[in-house]
Motif scaffolding. Sequence first.
Motif, PDB file in Angstrom:
ATOM      1  N   CYS A   3       1.891   9.672   2.019  1.00  0.00           N
ATOM      2  CA  CYS A   3       1.583   8.291   1.619  1.00  0.00           C
ATOM      3  C   CYS A   3       1.452   7.372   2.833  1.00  0.00           C
ATOM      4  O   CYS A   3       0.875   6.296   2.725  1.00  0.00           O
ATOM      5  N   HIS A  47       0.827  -1.204   0.000  1.00  0.00           N
ATOM      6  CA  HIS A  47       0.000   0.000   0.000  1.00  0.00           C
ATOM      7  C   HIS A  47       0.866   1.261   0.000  1.00  0.00           C
ATOM      8  O   HIS A  47       0.577   2.228  -0.718  1.00  0.00           O
ATOM      9  N   TYR A  48       1.913   1.248   0.808  1.00  0.00           N
ATOM     10  CA  TYR A  48       2.777   2.421   0.863  1.00  0.00           C
ATOM     11  C   TYR A  48       3.501   2.615  -0.469  1.00  0.00           C
ATOM     12  O   TYR A  48       3.573   3.739  -1.001  1.00  0.00           O
ATOM     13  N   LYS A  94       3.836   8.825  -6.813  1.00  0.00           N
ATOM     14  CA  LYS A  94       4.294  10.210  -6.667  1.00  0.00           C
ATOM     15  C   LYS A  94       5.732  10.391  -7.180  1.00  0.00           C
ATOM     16  O   LYS A  94       6.020  11.289  -7.977  1.00  0.00           O
ATOM     17  N   GLN A  99       2.641   1.639  -3.453  1.00  0.00           N
ATOM     18  CA  GLN A  99       1.737   2.074  -4.519  1.00  0.00           C
ATOM     19  C   GLN A  99       1.623   3.596  -4.549  1.00  0.00           C
ATOM     20  O   GLN A  99       1.640   4.213  -5.620  1.00  0.00           O
ATOM     21  N   CYS A 100       1.527   4.192  -3.381  1.00  0.00           N
ATOM     22  CA  CYS A 100       1.459   5.655  -3.303  1.00  0.00           C
ATOM     23  C   CYS A 100       2.817   6.287  -3.584  1.00  0.00           C
ATOM     24  O   CYS A 100       2.921   7.228  -4.366  1.00  0.00           O
ATOM     25  N   TRP A 101       3.864   5.759  -2.950  1.00  0.00           N
ATOM     26  CA  TRP A 101       5.224   6.302  -3.117  1.00  0.00           C
ATOM     27  C   TRP A 101       5.647   6.274  -4.582  1.00  0.00           C
ATOM     28  O   TRP A 101       6.146   7.262  -5.120  1.00  0.00           O
TER      29      TRP A 101
END
Length: 262
Positions: free
Chosen positions: A257, A28-29, A36, A31-33
Motif C-alpha cells: 500500500c 491514500h495510504y 486490505k 484507503q489501501c490499508w
Amino acid sequence: MRRVDELREQTVWKSDPHTQVKHLVYRHYLQCWMGKILQTFPEATIVDAFAGPGVYTDGPPGSPIVVAKTFLEHTAYRRFNKLNLVCLEERPDRVEELRRQFAKLSPSPQLNISVQPPGVFAEQQPRLSTLAHRGRAETPVLWLIDPFDLKSAPFSLIRQCLAGPRDEVLFTLFTNELHRFCQRENFDKTMTPYFGGTHWQSAVPERRGRREAFATAYQQGLKDQELFTGGFGIKVSNQSARYHLVLATHNEAGLKCWAPVT
C-alpha cells in the motif's frame, strides 16, 4: 505569533501546506490499508498517538478526523469489519476540542472511537498497546506517530509500538531539524536516542543531501531490526523536505500500500 508559539499556546492553530500534503498521504495510504485489512481480519486498530484537537482554524480536519472520514467514506465501507480508533492527546483543552469534532460525525457500528484522557504517549504506550490489541497479539495495529519534538518519540518507543507481529508504524521523522541542529553542541544526546544508535553520524558530513541521508539512516536502523520500511519526503513545490514520513512493518506485503502512495 511565531509558528512554534502558536503550536505551544493555542488550542487550535492554522494548517500549513506541508500538513495538507501529509494528510493527503495518510488518506491514500489508509484507503489501501483499510481495503486490505478490514476485509481480512475481524477487527483492527489505528492509534493516533499525538492526536491534537482534530481541526485547524482555517478549516481542514486533523489526523484523527482524517482517519475516521477515510473509513466512513471508503467505497468498500459496507464490507468492512470493525475498526477501533484510539486517540491520545496530552493537553486537556485539545482533548475536549477533539471530542467536539468527533461528535459532528455520523455514528457507525463498525467504527469504535476512543478518545483517551489527557496523557503523555511515552507513559501511556504500554496501556494503549493492550487496548489496541484487544487481548490478541495478532490484531493488526497501525500506529500514527506525529510528535511535536524529537524527545517525545525516541527509537525505543517506536520499537515498543512494533512489538506485535502485525503492528505497523507511520512515523514523522523531523529531518529538517536534524539537518539544522545535528552539529550543535550536546545535540548528540538527543540524536542517539532518537535513532536508537550512533548510525545517524554517517549523515552529518552530507551537505546538500543531509535530510535524505538522515531518513536513510533512520530506515537502516529499522532494517537492522528485521523490519521492512519505506520513506517519503514531505515538501511543497521545489523546497527541501521539511520532514519525512517513515513506514515500518513486519512483512514485505505491508509495503504494497505504501509504494503506490509515494
